[in-house]
Design a protein around this motif. Structure first.
Motif, PDB file in Angstrom:
ATOM      1  N   ASP B 196       0.828  -1.205   0.000  1.00 15.87           N
ATOM      2  CA  ASP B 196       0.000   0.000   0.000  1.00 15.87           C
ATOM      3  C   ASP B 196       0.871   1.269   0.000  1.00 15.87           C
ATOM      4  N   GLY B 197       1.900   1.247  -0.827  1.00 16.50           N
ATOM      5  CA  GLY B 197       2.755   2.432  -0.954  1.00 16.50           C
ATOM      6  C   GLY B 197       3.889   2.519   0.058  1.00 16.50           C
ATOM      7  N   ALA B 198       3.903   1.607   1.042  1.00 13.91           N
ATOM      8  CA  ALA B 198       4.998   1.609   2.026  1.00 13.91           C
ATOM      9  C   ALA B 198       6.036   0.570   1.611  1.00 13.91           C
ATOM     10  N   ARG B 199       7.315   0.959   1.749  1.00 18.13           N
ATOM     11  CA  ARG B 199       8.385   0.033   1.399  1.00 18.13           C
ATOM     12  C   ARG B 199       8.684  -0.857   2.609  1.00 18.13           C
ATOM     13  N   LEU B 200       8.464  -2.170   2.462  1.00 16.91           N
ATOM     14  CA  LEU B 200       8.755  -3.125   3.536  1.00 16.91           C
ATOM     15  C   LEU B 200      10.100  -3.778   3.272  1.00 16.91           C
ATOM     16  N   TRP B 201      10.893  -3.929   4.324  1.00 15.14           N
ATOM     17  CA  TRP B 201      12.116  -4.736   4.237  1.00 15.14           C
ATOM     18  C   TRP B 201      11.810  -6.019   5.005  1.00 15.14           C
ATOM     19  N   VAL B 202      11.786  -7.122   4.299  1.00 13.99           N
ATOM     20  CA  VAL B 202      11.334  -8.379   4.890  1.00 13.99           C
ATOM     21  C   VAL B 202      12.494  -9.377   4.938  1.00 13.99           C
ATOM     22  N   SER B 203      12.628 -10.065   6.047  1.00 13.18           N
ATOM     23  CA  SER B 203      13.547 -11.211   6.094  1.00 13.18           C
ATOM     24  C   SER B 203      12.758 -12.416   6.593  1.00 13.18           C
ATOM     25  N   ARG B 204      13.142 -13.598   6.099  1.00 11.15           N
ATOM     26  CA  ARG B 204      12.454 -14.814   6.562  1.00 11.15           C
ATOM     27  C   ARG B 204      13.277 -15.407   7.697  1.00 11.15           C
TER      28      ARG B 204
END
Lengths: 118, 389
Positions: B196-204
């Motif tokens: 939704d327009g927000a940049r997520l930094w994801v790690s598993r």
């Protein structure tokens, strides 16, 4: 009528004996109880002596004898199911004590205890 | 983030925690939720059965970049070689194979001390033109001071990104519904997504032994994102209490308990994080603080190391409890480093530093309230992790 200590124990006089547990407020503060160690039946205790160990998921704490006297019974069911203290603190009694001086007038009544815990 | 009058910092999710009945406690300079009305046991079991949402915004997120500029003096994107040089500089502080971290992956590592102890443990992610580090809240300042000794390196502590963890068997399905694409990630992958327009930094990755994700999001979108996750009936908020019992069952070390400046990586049972290439005889052997002592100990085998313990009966044995070889007499042979009740195990569990020669299955004695309780040495972790490899 129930009486209360400043250490959040409830006391219920039954004949010459007093039944002791901890309040729902204390159980809620402790968090989930996972271990309880009760004193031996027949043990003579002094007032303020640490006689019950309660371990919650967070920490260990001790319950003291509210009166001097002799332990006449302990609730094995609460040792076997420590979580019962959280689900029904009023029913989950710890021990019965036959005090040397069976006078509970010095302890708080319900109103005073409720005022203390705010 | 905001400060309270008492000097404790609050995460952007503070009001959400209160609205959902959290009990807040001071933790490493932050005001953090220790439990919600579900309670520690319930939260622990919920995470193992469904999905738990943890606010871990107190942890330090640090970006490292090569300090490179256009001739105009503005920062320019770093070239691959320059990032490799940055990784080699970080290897002077961290006893891990930093150079070998592929782009889009993260790795566990240790900052070591000149005396051979552990300054902190951390995650290091290669994000192409920069590295992202996640460090313990209590050690942020010490780690920053340490990193700022590196030449040619921009060190930035992110102060406007929240960090959440979503952990448990339903974490993948829940997050995939909100953020399509995350299900394709494998354990220890890192990637960026738009929500939704927000940049997520994801790690598993995570700290529970469950499959799951850690998600960094701009502070101003954190509440909205947390509420979107909590809109899924599989998701419940989980406090620090269950976070600790989950990580202990997963055999994961806690900085300050299981290791500290006085504990070598070998004695903390973390030698696995120092690969061959950084060990004696390796292509990039040593070169980190305390390397001589740390590598010598790993080569010889640590004399004492971190072990799992299952005490007999139901009484938890906690941090600081002394351990003996016999039921009576003798000097302590070790100390409990982390201990408590393991809800999934269904009994008390602990970790302790113990002589390495004691075999699995051996009995040691924990002195608790004047009595010695037998405890069996068992392998770590206490539960079988369910990472998506």
């Amino acid at each position: 009528m129930l009486r209360y200590t400043e250490d959040h124990e409830w006391l219920r006089a039954e004949g010459e004996e007093v039944v002791v547990g901890i309040t729902a407020h204390a159980a809620e503060q402790l968090g989930d109880v996972v271990f309880i160690e009760l004193p031996e039946v027949g043990r003579e205790v002094t007032k303020g002596e640490e006689i019950v160990v309660i371990e919650s998921v967070k920490a260990a704490s001790e319950i003291t004898a509210p009166l001097a006297g002799t332990i006449t019974a302990v609730n094995d069911a609460v040792e076997a199911d420590p979580g019962s203290v959280n689900s029904d603190a009023a029913a989950a009694w710890f021990f019965r004590i036959k005090p040397t001086e069976p006078d509970l007038t010095g302890f708080m009544d319900e109103a005073a205890y409720q005022a203390m815990i705010g | 983030m905001a400060d309270t009058p008492g000097g404790l910092r609050r995460t952007p999710l503070h009001d959400l925690h209160l609205a959902r009945g959290a009990r807040m406690v001071p933790f490493a300079g932050w005001e953090m939720p220790v439990q919600y009305p579900m309670g520690v046991l319930g939260e622990h079991n919920h995470t193992r059965a469904k999905a738990g949402l943890f606010d871990v915004s107190h942890m330090g997120q640090i970006v490292l970049r090569p300090a490179v500029e256009w001739p105009s003096g503005h920062a320019r994107p770093a070239a691959h070689e320059e990032v490799n040089d940055l990784k080699l500089r970080l290897e002077t502080l961290v006893a891990a194979d930093v150079l070998g971290i592929p782009q889009g992956r993260q790795r566990y590592g240790l900052f070591t001390t000149p005396e051979g102890g552990v300054l902190d443990d951390l995650m290091i992610a290669d994000k192409g033109d920069h590295l992202l580090l996640v460090v313990n809240a209590a050690n942020v300042e010490a780690d920053l001071a340490h990193l700022r000794t590196l030449e040619g390196t921009d060190v930035v502590l992110l102060d406007a990104r929240s960090l959440m963890a979503l952990q448990g068997p339903e974490a993948e399905a829940v997050l995939e519904r909100l953020v399509p694409g995350v299900a394709a990630m494998r354990f220890m992958d890192v990637a960026e997504f738009d929500w939704d327009g927000a940049r997520l930094w994801v790690s598993r990755s995570g700290y529970t032994g469950e499959d799951g994700f850690e998600i960094s999001i701009p502070d101003h979108r954190a509440v909205e994102f947390a509420e979107a996750l909590l809109g899924d009936e599989a998701v419940a908020l989980i406090g620090l209490g269950a976070r600790d019992s989950l990580r202990l069952e997963a055999g994961m070390p806690l900085y300050g308990n299981d290791m500290d400046a006085g504990t070598t990586p070998g004695s903390a049972g973390l030698g696995w994080s120092i690969p061959k290439v950084r060990r004696t005889g390796g292509a990039r052997a040593g070169g980190f603080p305390g390397a001589e002592r740390i590598l010598a100990e790993l080569a010889e085998g640590a004399k004492a190391t971190r072990r799992g313990l299952r005490p007999e009966g139901r009484a938890p044995i906690r941090e600081g409890v002394p351990l003996y070889e016999a039921e009576t007499g003798g000097e302590p042979i070790g100390t409990v480093r982390s201990g408590g009740f393991g809800p999934t195990v269904g009994g008390p569990i602990a970790t302790a530093t113990l002589p390495a020669h004691l075999p699995e299955g051996a009995t040691v004695w924990a002195e608790l309230r004047g009595k010695r309780i037998p405890a069996t040495i068992v392998p770590l972790p206490f539960i079988k992790p369910s990472y998506k490899r």
